[in-house]
Design an enzyme around this catalytic site. Structure first.
Site: not given
Ligand SMILES: NC(=O)c1ccc[n+]([C@@H]2O[C@H](COP(=O)([O-])OP(=O)(O)OC[C@H]3O[C@@H](n4cnc5c(N)ncnc54)[C@H](OP(=O)(O)O)[C@@H]3O)[C@@H](O)[C@H]2O)c1
Length: 265
Positions: A18, A165, A148, A68, A161-162, A20
């Site tokens: 994943g 996780k 998270s 995926d 989501y909550a 991103g």
């Molecule tokens: N951002 C925040 O503020 C925050 C806060 C707390 C925790 N987190 C946690 O941190 C992690 C990353 O968050 P981020 O917002 O920074 O995201 P990110 O790393 O920018 O991107 C995550 C990527 O997951 C991929 N994904 C979604 N479904 C998928 C699937 N079925 N198979 C493979 N890949 C998949 C998507 O790319 P594709 O669409 O290209 O597959 C998405 O771009 C997550 O686990 C999140 O819960 C984030």
């Protein structure tokens, strides 16, 4: 690039799911900076290819795989490609996730809950067991779940989501118990808010609504955070690198909150 952590992951093969634009990318780059060989995976071909190319341009052996994690065939292909390319796998970072609806539970549909659990729990656990099968042949490994703050706080309008996780937090402990005897460690990193484009845009909206500067919104948000800052993705990635490295060899089944002290657990 050559800092005190430069050899932290030397020689290790690490897969990040994943990737991103946010944390996934930061984790892949941090692993590369720490000397790892890196496999990056997600569904968006262009992003996967670009990051793999960027890593190789920095001198890191890297491979991008379109996958995926909810598809069994994609999970198997990701493991197989990793082994074909590098001959082994030492670690997996489960970063892939979906957010699902931001709505009260009574305004959601069962299928919306299932879709979120399918990625955040089922696909993530199944990818972990698939890679564990490969890790046990070389004597062990490390799996890190990106969790998270949502799992720590049952906030309104975050139901699927909550809850997913929170389920993942316990699933990580189950896997730690089951895989520990084979030398495979499983831990969770638990970020709070992460500084970046999406949060910045949110604060700009708040600033406009409140008629104050963005800096004032940030000051309000950080007033109750002991370190008075919003955590950056690179700082969370550092915690991930620690849990992937041999420095954490005696740590499994644990969760590490990376949030500037915003809450204690
Ligand atoms: N951002 C925040 O503020 C925050 C806060 C707390 C925790 N987190 C946690 O941190 C992690 C990353 O968050 P981020 O917002 O920074 O995201 P990110 O790393 O920018 O991107 C995550 C990527 O997951 C991929 N994904 C979604 N479904 C998928 C699937 N079925 N198979 C493979 N890949 C998949 C998507 O790319 P594709 O669409 O290209 O597959 C998405 O771009 C997550 O686990 C999140 O819960 C984030």
């Amino acid at each position: 690039m050559a800092d005190v952590f430069s050899a932290e992951l030397a020689g290790k093969v690490i897969v990040v799911s994943g990737i991103g634009p946010g944390l996934g990318r930061a984790i892949a780059l941090a692993c590369a900076d720490a000397g790892a060989r890196v496999v990056v995976a997600a569904r968006t071909e262009e992003r996967v290819a670009e990051l793999a190319e960027e890593l190789r341009a920095r001198g890191t052996p890297a491979r991008g795989v379109v996958a995926d994690i909810t598809e069994a065939s994609d999970r198997s292909a990701l493991v197989a490609t990793t082994l074909d390319e590098f001959g082994r796998v030492d670690a997996l970072v489960n970063n892939a996730f979906v957010m699902g609806p931001m709505a009260r539970a009574d305004a959601t549909e069962p299928e919306q809950w299932r879709a979120v659990f399918e990625v955040n729990v089922v696909g993530t656990v199944m990818l972990s067991t698939a890679f564990a099968d490969a890790m046990r042949t070389t004597g062990g490994g490390s799996i890190v779940m990106i969790n998270s703050q949502a799992a720590r706080r049952g906030a309104a309008r975050r139901g699927p989501y909550a809850a997913s996780k929170a389920a993942l937090l316990v699933a990580a402990q189950v896997l730690a118990t089951e895989l520990g005897p084979e030398g495979i460690r499983v831990n969770s990193v638990v970020p709070g808010q992460i500084w970046g484009g999406a949060l910045e845009a949110h604060y700009e909206t708040l600033a406009e609504r409140r008629g104050i500067a963005v800096a004032d919104v940030i000051a309000q948000v950080t007033r109750d955070i002991p370190l008075r800052q919003i955590t950056r993705a690179e700082e969370i990635a550092s915690a991930v690198v620690f849990l992937l490295s041999d420095r954490s060899a005696a740590i499994t089944g644990q969760s590490l909150d990376v949030n500037g002290g915003n809450w204690f657990h």
